[in-house]
Design an enzyme around this catalytic site. Structure first.
Site: not given
Length: 307
Positions: A63, A118, A138, A169-170, A187
């Protein structure tokens, strides 16, 4: 990732400097004028925010990341050109995401947060006195490191001994773990095709991977619940006082109850929604607007059931 810089004339005779990365646009008339962050919400719809300065920009494996100092909203976290949270009001989203499921559970001990890099979701979960462990998973190490360094409101949460911070990776993490959880929280960023989390919005993931990882009475929080919530404001205020450290800034019993009531338009949309995304068609999510994504995730959760 490179920057393209161009000059475009204004009708008033000024020029604006147009900085464009892959996902983020920052515009400035001249050195004396304010610079602006521009975000595309949908086709033919954008919004802009005046900036004091760009605090940091970077690119991870997954990202584009930026931290902006805005004039009206304080520090703003931007990922892939989309505003994720703002310093002055992020507590509204995170209180409403975390506290309702934890307060509805009789005695929550452990929480698994999908995403949440975050740290704000973990911060709110750790305020509950009954909580013994919060797993925050995350996929993006750089986002987590970035937020740990720059988002001062969450420094204490990242240092909390009850926090188990996992970079993975969740979906894979849930599959690999043997333990079950009282609360699982999504989230997550928008499910953009090619992004790190679009498969976490599919029926097969909810049904085959996530649901088996819930304890009895376990709760998964996304944008819906499969059963009507029957909540009394007074009882919820009592639970908040008994179970949460410190005072909530936004959520109380009355606002909690009101948030369970859908307006006529949304209720009608959900009633008429029949399509459910599976992994073989999840890539189509990138064509949907943000509102469509919320409605689709709601429909997915309703279709599966969580009893």
């Amino acid at each position: 990732m490179g920057e393209a810089v161009g000059l475009f004339p204004y009708n008033n005779g000024f020029s604006k400097v147009h900085y464009e990365t892959n996902h983020m646009i920052i515009e400035q008339k001249n050195e004396e004028e304010d610079s602006w962050f521009e975000e595309e919400i949908d086709v033919d719809l954008k919004w802009s925010f005046a900036l004091n300065r760009v605090l940091h920009k970077g690119t991870s494996e997954y990202q584009d990341i930026a931290l902006l100092d805005t004039k009206h909203f304080g520090k703003v976290l931007v990922i892939d050109g989309k505003m994720q949270s703002a310093e002055v009001d992020e507590f509204i989203y995170h209180e409403c995401l975390i506290h309702p499921p934890l307060l509805c559970h009789p005695n929550p001990k452990n929480v698994f947060i999908m995403g949440g890099g975050e740290g704000s979701a973990a911060r709110e979960a750790l305020r509950h006195r009954s909580i013994e462990k919060v797993v925050m998973c995350d996929i993006d190490q750089e986002v987590v490191d970035f937020c740990k360094k720059h988002l001062t409101a969450n420094h204490e949460a990242f240092r909390n001994m009850k926090l188990d911070l996992v970079i993975n990776d969740a979906k894979a993490e849930l599959e690999e773990r043997n333990e079950k959880f009282d609360i699982i929280v999504g989230d997550l960023a928008d499910p953009v095709e090619g992004g790190p989390c679009y498969q976490l919005y599919t029926k097969s993931f909810y049904e085959n991977i996530l649901k088996p990882k819930l304890n009895n009475n376990g709760i998964f929080v996304t944008q819906a619940s499969d059963q009507p919530l029957r909540i009394e404001a007074g009882k919820m205020d009592k639970k908040i006082a008994e179970r949460i450290d410190g005072e909530l800034l936004y959520l109380n019993g009355a606002s909690f109850v009101s948030s369970t009531i859908l307006n006529k338009t949304v209720a009608k949309t959900l009633k008429n929604e029949t399509h459910v995304y599976a992994e073989d068609n999840a890539s189509g999510l990138h064509q949907m607007s943000a509102a469509d994504v919320l409605d689709q995730a709601t429909a997915d959760a309703i279709a599966i059931g969580w009893t």
